[in-house]
Every structure is written in structure tokens, then in C-alpha cells.
Design a protein around this motif. Structure first.
Motif, PDB file in Angstrom:
ATOM      1  N   LYS A  58       0.824  -1.201   0.000  1.00 23.28           N
ATOM      2  CA  LYS A  58       0.000   0.000   0.000  1.00 23.28           C
ATOM      3  C   LYS A  58       0.868   1.265   0.000  1.00 23.28           C
ATOM      4  O   LYS A  58       0.517   2.255  -0.653  1.00 23.28           O
ATOM      5  N   ASN A  59       2.003   1.219   0.697  1.00 15.89           N
ATOM      6  CA  ASN A  59       2.802   2.429   0.896  1.00 15.89           C
ATOM      7  C   ASN A  59       4.040   2.545   0.019  1.00 15.89           C
ATOM      8  O   ASN A  59       4.554   3.637  -0.180  1.00 15.89           O
ATOM      9  N   ILE A  60       4.545   1.441  -0.471  1.00 14.43           N
ATOM     10  CA  ILE A  60       5.775   1.463  -1.273  1.00 14.43           C
ATOM     11  C   ILE A  60       5.396   1.132  -2.713  1.00 14.43           C
ATOM     12  O   ILE A  60       5.109  -0.012  -3.039  1.00 14.43           O
ATOM     13  N   THR A  61       5.419   2.158  -3.546  1.00 14.78           N
ATOM     14  CA  THR A  61       4.949   1.981  -4.920  1.00 14.78           C
ATOM     15  C   THR A  61       6.036   2.220  -5.967  1.00 14.78           C
ATOM     16  O   THR A  61       5.763   2.167  -7.162  1.00 14.78           O
ATOM     17  N   SER A  62       7.268   2.465  -5.512  1.00 12.04           N
ATOM     18  CA  SER A  62       8.354   2.679  -6.468  1.00 12.04           C
ATOM     19  C   SER A  62       9.670   2.177  -5.875  1.00 12.04           C
ATOM     20  O   SER A  62       9.792   1.992  -4.660  1.00 12.04           O
ATOM     21  N   ASN A  63      10.654   1.978  -6.741  1.00 14.00           N
ATOM     22  CA  ASN A  63      11.985   1.583  -6.278  1.00 14.00           C
ATOM     23  C   ASN A  63      12.577   2.640  -5.365  1.00 14.00           C
ATOM     24  O   ASN A  63      13.238   2.312  -4.369  1.00 14.00           O
ATOM     25  N   GLU A  64      12.346   3.895  -5.697  1.00 18.10           N
ATOM     26  CA  GLU A  64      12.872   4.990  -4.877  1.00 18.10           C
ATOM     27  C   GLU A  64      12.329   4.916  -3.453  1.00 18.10           C
ATOM     28  O   GLU A  64      13.071   5.062  -2.478  1.00 18.10           O
ATOM     29  N   GLU A  65      11.037   4.678  -3.323  1.00 19.39           N
ATOM     30  CA  GLU A  65      10.434   4.559  -1.996  1.00 19.39           C
ATOM     31  C   GLU A  65      10.976   3.339  -1.250  1.00 19.39           C
ATOM     32  O   GLU A  65      11.171   3.391  -0.033  1.00 19.39           O
ATOM     33  N   PHE A  66      11.227   2.248  -1.987  1.00 23.44           N
ATOM     34  CA  PHE A  66      11.803   1.055  -1.365  1.00 23.44           C
ATOM     35  C   PHE A  66      13.159   1.386  -0.746  1.00 23.44           C
ATOM     36  O   PHE A  66      13.423   1.053   0.413  1.00 23.44           O
ATOM     37  N   TRP A  67      14.037   2.029  -1.518  1.00 22.41           N
ATOM     38  CA  TRP A  67      15.381   2.323  -1.021  1.00 22.41           C
ATOM     39  C   TRP A  67      15.367   3.378   0.072  1.00 22.41           C
ATOM     40  O   TRP A  67      16.201   3.353   0.973  1.00 22.41           O
ATOM     41  N   GLU A  68      14.390   4.286   0.033  1.00 20.50           N
ATOM     42  CA  GLU A  68      14.237   5.244   1.133  1.00 20.50           C
ATOM     43  C   GLU A  68      13.854   4.513   2.421  1.00 20.50           C
ATOM     44  O   GLU A  68      14.370   4.824   3.498  1.00 20.50           O
ATOM     45  N   LEU A  69      12.961   3.548   2.301  1.00 20.23           N
ATOM     46  CA  LEU A  69      12.567   2.756   3.468  1.00 20.23           C
ATOM     47  C   LEU A  69      13.752   1.947   3.988  1.00 20.23           C
ATOM     48  O   LEU A  69      13.976   1.868   5.206  1.00 20.23           O
ATOM     49  N   ALA A  70      14.536   1.380   3.085  1.00 22.04           N
ATOM     50  CA  ALA A  70      15.730   0.627   3.496  1.00 22.04           C
ATOM     51  C   ALA A  70      16.686   1.525   4.270  1.00 22.04           C
ATOM     52  O   ALA A  70      17.275   1.100   5.271  1.00 22.04           O
ATOM     53  N   ALA A  71      16.837   2.762   3.836  1.00 28.89           N
ATOM     54  CA  ALA A  71      17.756   3.696   4.487  1.00 28.89           C
ATOM     55  C   ALA A  71      17.309   4.045   5.905  1.00 28.89           C
ATOM     56  O   ALA A  71      18.135   4.407   6.746  1.00 28.89           O
ATOM     57  N   GLU A  72      16.023   3.919   6.172  1.00 29.66           N
ATOM     58  CA  GLU A  72      15.510   4.216   7.510  1.00 29.66           C
ATOM     59  C   GLU A  72      15.895   3.145   8.526  1.00 29.66           C
ATOM     60  O   GLU A  72      15.791   3.366   9.737  1.00 29.66           O
ATOM     61  N   ILE A  73      16.338   2.005   8.057  1.00 32.33           N
ATOM     62  CA  ILE A  73      16.767   0.932   8.956  1.00 32.33           C
ATOM     63  C   ILE A  73      18.254   1.145   9.220  1.00 32.33           C
ATOM     64  O   ILE A  73      19.099   0.826   8.387  1.00 32.33           O
ATOM     65  N   THR A  74      18.547   1.711  10.375  1.00 35.56           N
ATOM     66  CA  THR A  74      19.924   2.108  10.680  1.00 35.56           C
ATOM     67  C   THR A  74      20.633   1.178  11.651  1.00 35.56           C
ATOM     68  O   THR A  74      21.851   1.199  11.747  1.00 35.56           O
ATOM     69  N   SER A  75      19.898   0.354  12.349  1.00 33.58           N
ATOM     70  CA  SER A  75      20.491  -0.559  13.312  1.00 33.58           C
ATOM     71  C   SER A  75      21.184  -1.717  12.594  1.00 33.58           C
ATOM     72  O   SER A  75      20.562  -2.428  11.793  1.00 33.58           O
ATOM     73  N   SER A  76      22.455  -1.925  12.894  1.00 35.08           N
ATOM     74  CA  SER A  76      23.178  -3.030  12.261  1.00 35.08           C
ATOM     75  C   SER A  76      22.600  -4.377  12.700  1.00 35.08           C
ATOM     76  O   SER A  76      22.567  -5.327  11.911  1.00 35.08           O
ATOM     77  N   LYS A  77      22.115  -4.463  13.924  1.00 36.62           N
ATOM     78  CA  LYS A  77      21.499  -5.704  14.401  1.00 36.62           C
ATOM     79  C   LYS A  77      20.237  -6.017  13.595  1.00 36.62           C
ATOM     80  O   LYS A  77      20.030  -7.148  13.165  1.00 36.62           O
ATOM     81  N   THR A  78      19.417  -5.011  13.368  1.00 37.62           N
ATOM     82  CA  THR A  78      18.194  -5.188  12.586  1.00 37.62           C
ATOM     83  C   THR A  78      18.527  -5.576  11.154  1.00 37.62           C
ATOM     84  O   THR A  78      17.927  -6.491  10.584  1.00 37.62           O
ATOM     85  N   ARG A  79      19.506  -4.904  10.577  1.00 34.30           N
ATOM     86  CA  ARG A  79      19.928  -5.224   9.208  1.00 34.30           C
ATOM     87  C   ARG A  79      20.402  -6.669   9.126  1.00 34.30           C
ATOM     88  O   ARG A  79      20.074  -7.387   8.183  1.00 34.30           O
ATOM     89  N   ASP A  80      21.176  -7.099  10.108  1.00 33.21           N
ATOM     90  CA  ASP A  80      21.679  -8.472  10.119  1.00 33.21           C
ATOM     91  C   ASP A  80      20.542  -9.493  10.202  1.00 33.21           C
ATOM     92  O   ASP A  80      20.574 -10.531   9.538  1.00 33.21           O
TER      93      ASP A  80
END
Length: 113
Positions: A58-80
Motif C-alpha cells: 500500500k505504501n511502497i509503490t516505487s523503487n525509490e520509496e523502497f530504497w528510502e525505506l531501506a535507508a531508515e533501517i539504521t540498526s546493524s542488528k536489525t539489518r543483520d
């Protein structure tokens, strides 16, 4: 408590979108792959996968929005944790294909920036 249960709802929404991307990456979705995914979700407590995926779509409708959402994940533990589960998904049909490897490599590279 599983590692998935430590993720925030936003992290789980992102993970759900990534899992869908991984499953669709090779263009081939098998019944056994879906069954294995269901088993993983049950084992790890990802009971709200469908709701998270719906929210992602519903909220992510483009590649740009996907990568913006990815950038919001800053915790290395969460990324892992996210990368660990994506790796498991990529291995469900026996071996990761090139599209899955490329997606994972792009995500890892994006998080290095």
C-alpha cells in the motif's frame, strides 16, 4: 523470543516486502517454496506477514520509496536479522539464483553507504 519478534512493525513491513521481492526474483514460485515459507513464519513467529506485506504494498509503490525505506533501517542488528532471513528465503528452493543474489548484494551495498 525469535529474532523476528525483536523487529519493529516498520522493520517487519520492510522484511515482508523484501521476502516478496526474493520470491518473485526468479520468476518461479513453487508450492514447496510457499510451504517452506509458511513453515519458517510459523517457527519464527512472523504471524503478521500478510498484514505487513499488505502495508508494504500500500505504501511502497516505487523503487525509490523502497530504497528510502531501506535507508531508515539504521540498526546493524536489525539489518543483520533481515539479511539472515532473506538468505534463508533464497535457499528455500535449494540454491539462490542470480536475481536473488543481485537483490541481496544491492541491499547490502545500499546499507554500506
Amino acid at each position: 523470543m525469535s529474532e523476528l519478534e525483536t523487529l519493529t512493525i516498520d522493520d517487519r513491513i520492510f522484511l515482508a516486502g523484501c521476502i516478496k521481492t526474493m520470491i518473485l526474483a526468479d520468476g518461479n514460485i513453487s508450492e514447496s517454496e510457499l510451504s517452506d515459507l509458511d513453515d519458517l513464519f510459523k517457527m519464527e513467529g512472523f504471524d503478521d506477514f500478510d498484514e505487513c506485506l499488505e502495508e508494504f504494498e500500500k505504501n511502497i509503490t516505487s523503487n525509490e520509496e523502497f530504497w528510502e525505506l531501506a535507508a531508515e533501517i539504521t540498526s546493524s542488528k536489525t539489518r543483520d536479522i533481515i539479511l539472515k532471513y532473506l538468505d534463508e528465503v533464497s535457499l528455500m528452493d535449494g540454491f539462490p539464483d542470480m536475481a536473488e543474489k543481485k537483490f541481496l548484494a544491492q541491499l547490502i551495498e545500499h546499507w554500506k553507504e
